[in-house]
Enzyme design. Structure first.
Site, short mmCIF file in Angstrom:
data_model
loop_
_atom_site.label_atom_id
_atom_site.label_comp_id
_atom_site.label_asym_id
_atom_site.label_seq_id
_atom_site.Cartn_x
_atom_site.Cartn_y
_atom_site.Cartn_z
N LYS A 14 0.82 -1.23 0.04
CA LYS A 14 -0.22 0.05 -0.14
C LYS A 14 0.71 1.27 -0.20
O LYS A 14 0.63 2.25 -0.82
CB LYS A 14 -1.10 -0.04 1.22
CG LYS A 14 -1.82 -0.92 1.46
CD LYS A 14 -2.97 -0.97 2.43
CE LYS A 14 -2.15 -1.04 3.87
NZ LYS A 14 -1.95 -2.42 4.09
N ARG A 90 -10.22 0.54 8.12
CA ARG A 90 -9.76 -0.83 8.45
C ARG A 90 -11.00 -1.73 9.21
O ARG A 90 -11.03 -2.51 9.68
CB ARG A 90 -8.70 -0.94 9.50
CG ARG A 90 -7.32 -0.97 8.75
CD ARG A 90 -6.25 -0.78 9.79
NE ARG A 90 -5.01 -1.68 9.67
CZ ARG A 90 -3.75 -0.91 8.94
NH1 ARG A 90 -3.90 0.36 8.68
NH2 ARG A 90 -2.80 -1.68 9.11
N ARG A 129 11.11 -6.56 5.73
CA ARG A 129 11.09 -5.08 5.79
C ARG A 129 11.44 -5.04 7.53
O ARG A 129 12.25 -3.80 7.78
CB ARG A 129 9.62 -4.76 5.80
CG ARG A 129 9.31 -3.41 5.95
CD ARG A 129 7.95 -2.69 5.52
NE ARG A 129 6.99 -3.07 6.53
CZ ARG A 129 5.74 -2.84 6.69
NH1 ARG A 129 5.11 -2.27 5.66
NH2 ARG A 129 4.82 -2.98 7.75
N ARG A 135 10.51 -0.90 12.91
CA ARG A 135 9.03 -0.92 13.33
C ARG A 135 8.97 -1.90 14.08
O ARG A 135 9.32 -3.14 13.69
CB ARG A 135 7.94 -1.03 12.10
CG ARG A 135 7.63 0.16 11.32
CD ARG A 135 6.86 0.03 10.44
NE ARG A 135 5.44 -0.58 10.70
CZ ARG A 135 4.42 -0.73 9.93
NH1 ARG A 135 4.50 -0.07 8.73
NH2 ARG A 135 3.34 -1.19 10.52
N ARG A 146 -1.60 -9.27 13.16
CA ARG A 146 -2.10 -8.17 12.43
C ARG A 146 -2.83 -8.75 11.05
O ARG A 146 -3.81 -8.39 10.60
CB ARG A 146 -0.87 -7.29 11.87
CG ARG A 146 -0.30 -6.38 12.90
CD ARG A 146 1.09 -6.05 12.44
NE ARG A 146 1.31 -5.05 11.54
CZ ARG A 146 2.44 -4.99 10.75
NH1 ARG A 146 3.66 -5.65 10.93
NH2 ARG A 146 2.45 -4.45 9.56
P1 AMP Z 1 0.09 0.37 9.04
O1 AMP Z 1 1.08 1.22 9.26
O2 AMP Z 1 -0.92 0.90 8.16
O3 AMP Z 1 0.59 -1.00 8.85
O4 AMP Z 1 -0.54 0.48 10.54
C1 AMP Z 1 0.32 0.02 11.92
C2 AMP Z 1 -0.81 -0.38 12.74
O5 AMP Z 1 -1.28 0.87 13.21
C3 AMP Z 1 -1.69 -1.16 12.67
O6 AMP Z 1 -1.57 -2.62 12.82
C4 AMP Z 1 -2.91 -0.83 13.61
O7 AMP Z 1 -2.47 -1.01 15.15
C5 AMP Z 1 -2.70 0.78 13.71
N1 AMP Z 1 -3.59 1.55 12.79
C6 AMP Z 1 -3.27 2.02 11.45
N2 AMP Z 1 -4.36 2.22 10.75
C7 AMP Z 1 -5.30 2.09 11.61
C8 AMP Z 1 -6.73 2.06 11.26
N3 AMP Z 1 -7.15 2.59 10.32
N4 AMP Z 1 -7.65 1.69 12.27
C9 AMP Z 1 -7.09 1.12 13.40
N5 AMP Z 1 -5.86 1.05 13.70
C10 AMP Z 1 -4.81 1.50 12.73
#
Ligand code: AMP
Length: 191
Positions: A14, A90, A129, A135, A146
């Site tokens: 993404k 999400r 990654r 991270r 996740r």
């Molecule tokens: P990402 O960078 O999109 O992989 O997001 C990393 C983490 O941030 C996720 O595993 C969630 O814990 C939190 N997170 C990111 N976007 C959302 C969202 N739209 N709703 C809820 N939690 C989120």
């Protein structure tokens, strides 16, 4: 406005494909994950709350996320040609809230790009990654949570957009350029 949801499990590309979309269509971009990591790195209260969920691979509560998107739209809506929503929505509640928010700006989601990548490939990518991302959630245990959260809580968002006829399935395996060619075709036909 051309509003695009870039959708898919963790590790589906993404972020990478958002960069291509920004360059090609000059759209605003919002990644809820990036916003949350910024809150964590600047030691805010919201960051502390978010970190507890993120380190377990769980979702951060809807009201926190929806509030962040609301203020993002507030800041950018008058000048933006459109927005790329990355990692959001999400949950179905987030998708409904996004619809309502966009309605107040007389606009809507044009297309949801659903990046499809097999689960074993996702795990390989995320472990790789994790070697450089810094991270704390790119480790095998958290990756598995996740993916589980994605399957249970996030996948239903696809049905929400399918009912509105707004999903383009994109094969997310292959070269970045070949994947982007498919994305571009889907976006151009949604314009
Ligand atoms: P990402 O960078 O999109 O992989 O997001 C990393 C983490 O941030 C996720 O595993 C969630 O814990 C939190 N997170 C990111 N976007 C959302 C969202 N739209 N709703 C809820 N939690 C989120």
């Amino acid at each position: 406005m051309l509003n695009i949801v870039i959708f898919g499990p963790p590790g589906s590309g993404k972020g990478t494909q958002s960069e291509n979309l920004i360059k090609t269509y000059q759209l605003e971009h919002v990644s809820t994950g990036d916003l949350l990591r910024h809150e964590i790195s600047t030691n805010t209260q919201l960051g502390a709350l978010a970190k507890k969920h993120m380190d377990k691979g769980e979702l951060v509560p809807d009201e926190v996320i929806i509030g962040m998107i609301d203020s993002f739209l507030d800041k950018c809506s008058t000048t933006a040609k459109g927005v790329i929503f990355d990692g959001f929505p999400r949950t179905v509640a987030q998708a409904e809230a996004l619809n309502d928010l966009l309605k107040t700006y007389n606009t809507e989601v044009a297309v949801t790009l659903n990046l499809e990548v097999p689960e074993d490939e996702l795990i390989t990518r995320l472990i790789e990654r994790g070697k450089t991302s810094g991270r704390s959630d790119d480790n095998l245990d958290t990756i598995k949570s996740r993916l589980d959260v994605y399957n249970k809580q996030t996948k239903p968002v696809l049905d929400f957009y399918k009912k509105l006829g707004k999903v383009a399935d994109i094969k997310g395996v292959g070269s970045i350029d070949a994947i982007f060619a498919d994305i571009k075709q889907a976006v151009d036909s949604a314009k």
